[in-house]
Design a protein around this motif. Structure first.
Motif, PDB file in Angstrom:
ATOM      1  N   UNK A  65     -30.280   3.125 -47.506  1.00 31.55           N
ATOM      2  CA  UNK A  65     -30.934   3.749 -46.205  1.00 31.55           C
ATOM      3  C   UNK A  65     -31.749   5.016 -45.836  1.00 31.55           C
ATOM      4  N   UNK A  66     -30.577   6.724 -46.284  1.00 30.48           N
ATOM      5  CA  UNK A  66     -30.366   7.147 -46.122  1.00 30.48           C
ATOM      6  C   UNK A  66     -29.652   8.027 -46.650  1.00 30.48           C
ATOM      7  N   UNK A  67     -29.786   9.060 -46.520  1.00 29.48           N
ATOM      8  CA  UNK A  67     -28.477  10.090 -47.627  1.00 29.48           C
ATOM      9  C   UNK A  67     -27.834  10.288 -46.544  1.00 29.48           C
ATOM     10  N   UNK A  68     -26.091  10.778 -46.782  1.00 28.27           N
ATOM     11  CA  UNK A  68     -25.750  11.174 -46.029  1.00 28.27           C
ATOM     12  C   UNK A  68     -24.952  12.938 -45.987  1.00 28.27           C
ATOM     13  N   UNK A  69     -24.974  13.761 -45.001  1.00 27.53           N
ATOM     14  CA  UNK A  69     -24.228  15.008 -45.717  1.00 27.53           C
ATOM     15  C   UNK A  69     -22.504  15.334 -45.314  1.00 27.53           C
ATOM     16  N   UNK A  70     -21.745  15.670 -46.123  1.00 24.74           N
ATOM     17  CA  UNK A  70     -20.592  15.631 -46.340  1.00 24.74           C
ATOM     18  C   UNK A  70     -20.081  17.575 -46.489  1.00 24.74           C
ATOM     19  N   UNK A  71     -19.452  17.172 -46.349  1.00 23.84           N
ATOM     20  CA  UNK A  71     -18.369  18.666 -46.365  1.00 23.84           C
ATOM     21  C   UNK A  71     -16.558  18.440 -46.340  1.00 23.84           C
ATOM     22  N   UNK A  72     -16.825  19.414 -46.881  1.00 28.21           N
ATOM     23  CA  UNK A  72     -14.853  19.354 -47.285  1.00 28.21           C
ATOM     24  C   UNK A  72     -14.849  21.043 -46.436  1.00 28.21           C
ATOM     25  N   UNK A  73     -13.437  20.575 -46.130  1.00 29.60           N
ATOM     26  CA  UNK A  73     -12.431  21.606 -45.486  1.00 29.60           C
ATOM     27  C   UNK A  73     -11.517  21.487 -46.064  1.00 29.60           C
ATOM     28  N   UNK A  74     -10.830  23.363 -46.553  1.00 28.49           N
ATOM     29  CA  UNK A  74      -9.156  23.281 -46.969  1.00 28.49           C
ATOM     30  C   UNK A  74      -8.788  23.480 -45.375  1.00 28.49           C
ATOM     31  N   UNK A  75      -7.553  23.294 -46.005  1.00 30.48           N
ATOM     32  CA  UNK A  75      -6.777  23.155 -44.550  1.00 30.48           C
ATOM     33  C   UNK A  75      -5.090  23.810 -45.163  1.00 30.48           C
ATOM     34  N   UNK A  76      -5.541  24.809 -46.364  1.00 32.42           N
ATOM     35  CA  UNK A  76      -4.348  25.070 -46.926  1.00 32.42           C
ATOM     36  C   UNK A  76      -3.379  24.441 -47.678  1.00 32.42           C
ATOM     37  N   UNK A  77      -2.382  25.403 -48.056  1.00 31.78           N
ATOM     38  CA  UNK A  77      -1.441  24.544 -49.108  1.00 31.78           C
ATOM     39  C   UNK A  77      -0.077  24.531 -47.993  1.00 31.78           C
ATOM     40  N   UNK A  78       0.636  23.984 -48.841  1.00 31.50           N
ATOM     41  CA  UNK A  78       2.924  23.433 -47.983  1.00 31.50           C
ATOM     42  C   UNK A  78       3.113  23.073 -49.141  1.00 31.50           C
ATOM     43  N   UNK A  79       4.200  23.516 -49.722  1.00 34.72           N
ATOM     44  CA  UNK A  79       4.765  23.581 -50.710  1.00 34.72           C
ATOM     45  C   UNK A  79       3.737  23.374 -51.688  1.00 34.72           C
ATOM     46  N   UNK A  80       3.448  24.342 -52.164  1.00 36.43           N
ATOM     47  CA  UNK A  80       2.550  24.757 -53.334  1.00 36.43           C
ATOM     48  C   UNK A  80       1.535  23.272 -53.537  1.00 36.43           C
ATOM     49  N   UNK A  81       1.114  23.082 -52.629  1.00 39.68           N
ATOM     50  CA  UNK A  81       0.275  22.019 -53.082  1.00 39.68           C
ATOM     51  C   UNK A  81      -0.962  22.179 -52.021  1.00 39.68           C
ATOM     52  N   UNK A  82      -2.486  22.413 -52.165  1.00 41.83           N
ATOM     53  CA  UNK A  82      -4.018  22.662 -51.547  1.00 41.83           C
ATOM     54  C   UNK A  82      -4.218  21.571 -51.569  1.00 41.83           C
ATOM     55  N   UNK A  83      -4.531  21.172 -50.164  1.00 40.23           N
ATOM     56  CA  UNK A  83      -4.629  20.402 -48.991  1.00 40.23           C
ATOM     57  C   UNK A  83      -6.188  20.231 -48.853  1.00 40.23           C
ATOM     58  N   UNK A  84      -7.300  19.219 -48.784  1.00 40.00           N
ATOM     59  CA  UNK A  84      -8.829  19.348 -48.631  1.00 40.00           C
ATOM     60  C   UNK A  84      -8.878  18.155 -48.146  1.00 40.00           C
ATOM     61  N   UNK A  85      -9.907  18.502 -46.753  1.00 40.42           N
ATOM     62  CA  UNK A  85     -10.412  17.611 -45.825  1.00 40.42           C
ATOM     63  C   UNK A  85     -11.779  17.044 -45.912  1.00 40.42           C
ATOM     64  N   UNK A  86     -12.630  16.190 -46.470  1.00 41.51           N
ATOM     65  CA  UNK A  86     -13.797  15.574 -46.294  1.00 41.51           C
ATOM     66  C   UNK A  86     -14.121  14.918 -44.561  1.00 41.51           C
ATOM     67  N   UNK A  87     -15.182  15.726 -44.499  1.00 42.55           N
ATOM     68  CA  UNK A  87     -15.258  15.826 -42.848  1.00 42.55           C
ATOM     69  C   UNK A  87     -16.987  15.483 -42.999  1.00 42.55           C
ATOM     70  N   UNK A  88     -17.074  14.333 -41.921  1.00 42.01           N
ATOM     71  CA  UNK A  88     -18.213  13.891 -41.801  1.00 42.01           C
ATOM     72  C   UNK A  88     -18.170  12.999 -40.371  1.00 42.01           C
ATOM     73  N   UNK A  89     -18.523  13.758 -38.929  1.00 38.18           N
ATOM     74  CA  UNK A  89     -17.829  13.352 -38.299  1.00 38.18           C
ATOM     75  C   UNK A  89     -18.803  11.548 -37.624  1.00 38.18           C
ATOM     76  N   UNK A  90     -19.491  11.596 -37.934  1.00 32.46           N
ATOM     77  CA  UNK A  90     -20.228   9.535 -38.095  1.00 32.46           C
ATOM     78  C   UNK A  90     -19.044   8.853 -38.934  1.00 32.46           C
ATOM     79  N   UNK A  91     -18.535   9.444 -39.102  1.00 35.28           N
ATOM     80  CA  UNK A  91     -17.823   8.259 -40.002  1.00 35.28           C
ATOM     81  C   UNK A  91     -16.155   8.528 -39.816  1.00 35.28           C
ATOM     82  N   UNK A  92     -15.547   9.644 -39.563  1.00 37.52           N
ATOM     83  CA  UNK A  92     -13.800   9.696 -39.176  1.00 37.52           C
ATOM     84  C   UNK A  92     -13.890  10.005 -38.136  1.00 37.52           C
TER      85      UNK A  92
END
Length: 215
Positions: A65-92
């Motif tokens: 029906x249309x394009x949707x546009x998401x972004x990715x946010x870095x949430x830093x590192x914990x225990x040697x692991x890097x965390x990333x978050x898919x951001x799309x407010x209409x869905x999440x």
């Protein structure tokens, strides 16, 4: 080895069950063994980040029906692991992760199809892993997409996939007429393999390198 986890929840950022505990612990264990590990999660309303930083400003995800546009946010590192978050407010940006007391959100298939595509596209910028480790139905579309739509993409030619089922009772069933909306390859949307009791699920299209289940 670079391992990218994709899951719908993970402690300490989001949790409804045991999946979150595994996604919170296993990446740290692998990082302690010397592996490069990243974790991709949706950015829910409940996700609390100390210093979020947008690292991918716009990812175009096609829907019928249309394009949707998401972004990715870095949430830093914990225990040697890097965390990333898919951001799309209409869905999440909602009251709960998957639904209300009345039932699942009716657009869960669309929500996690967007998540799966966004994870794949984000790694082309943030670093393509050697292995995608996907968890439960919400990220089951990643191995499907890598085998089909991204099958000729040289960036993913050597990438393997592991899929872990944490609870077979949750299969993410949705009406088959949802498949065309998700712009999946024709072979998927036409195949009887995707149908299950008049419903479809991303699990039916799986053929990852390896399928596992926690004991």
């Amino acid at each position: 080895m670079h391992i990218a986890f994709a899951a719908s929840e993970g402690v300490p950022f989001s949790k409804t069950g045991g999946l979150a505990d595994v996604v919170g612990a296993l990446p740290r264990a692998l990082a302690s063994l010397g592996h490069q590990v990243s974790v991709f999660l949706p950015r829910y309303r409940q996700t609390k980040l100390t210093e979020p930083a947008t690292v991918v400003r716009s990812i175009t995800v096609p829907f019928d029906d249309q394009y949707r546009f998401a972004s990715v946010v870095a949430g830093g590192s914990q225990g040697g692991v890097r965390f990333y978050f898919v951001e799309y407010p209409p869905y999440f940006d909602r009251d709960a992760l998957y639904g209300t007391p009345a039932g699942d959100y009716p657009d869960n298939a669309e929500r996690f199809a967007l998540f799966s595509r966004a994870v794949i596209e984000a790694t082309k910028i943030l670093g393509v892993p050697h292995i995608f480790h996907c968890h439960d139905w919400q990220s089951a579309l990643i191995p499907v997409l890598l085998r089909t739509i991204y099958g000729e993409d040289p960036a993913f030619r050597e990438v393997g996939t592991v899929f872990t089922i944490h609870n077979m009772g949750y299969q993410g069933l949705f009406p088959p007429d949802t498949l065309p909306l998700l712009m999946l390859p024709g072979i998927c949307s036409r195949s009887r393999r995707w149908n299950f009791s008049a419903k479809s699920t991303f699990l039916r299209g799986l053929s990852p390198t390896r399928i596992t289940s926690p004991r």
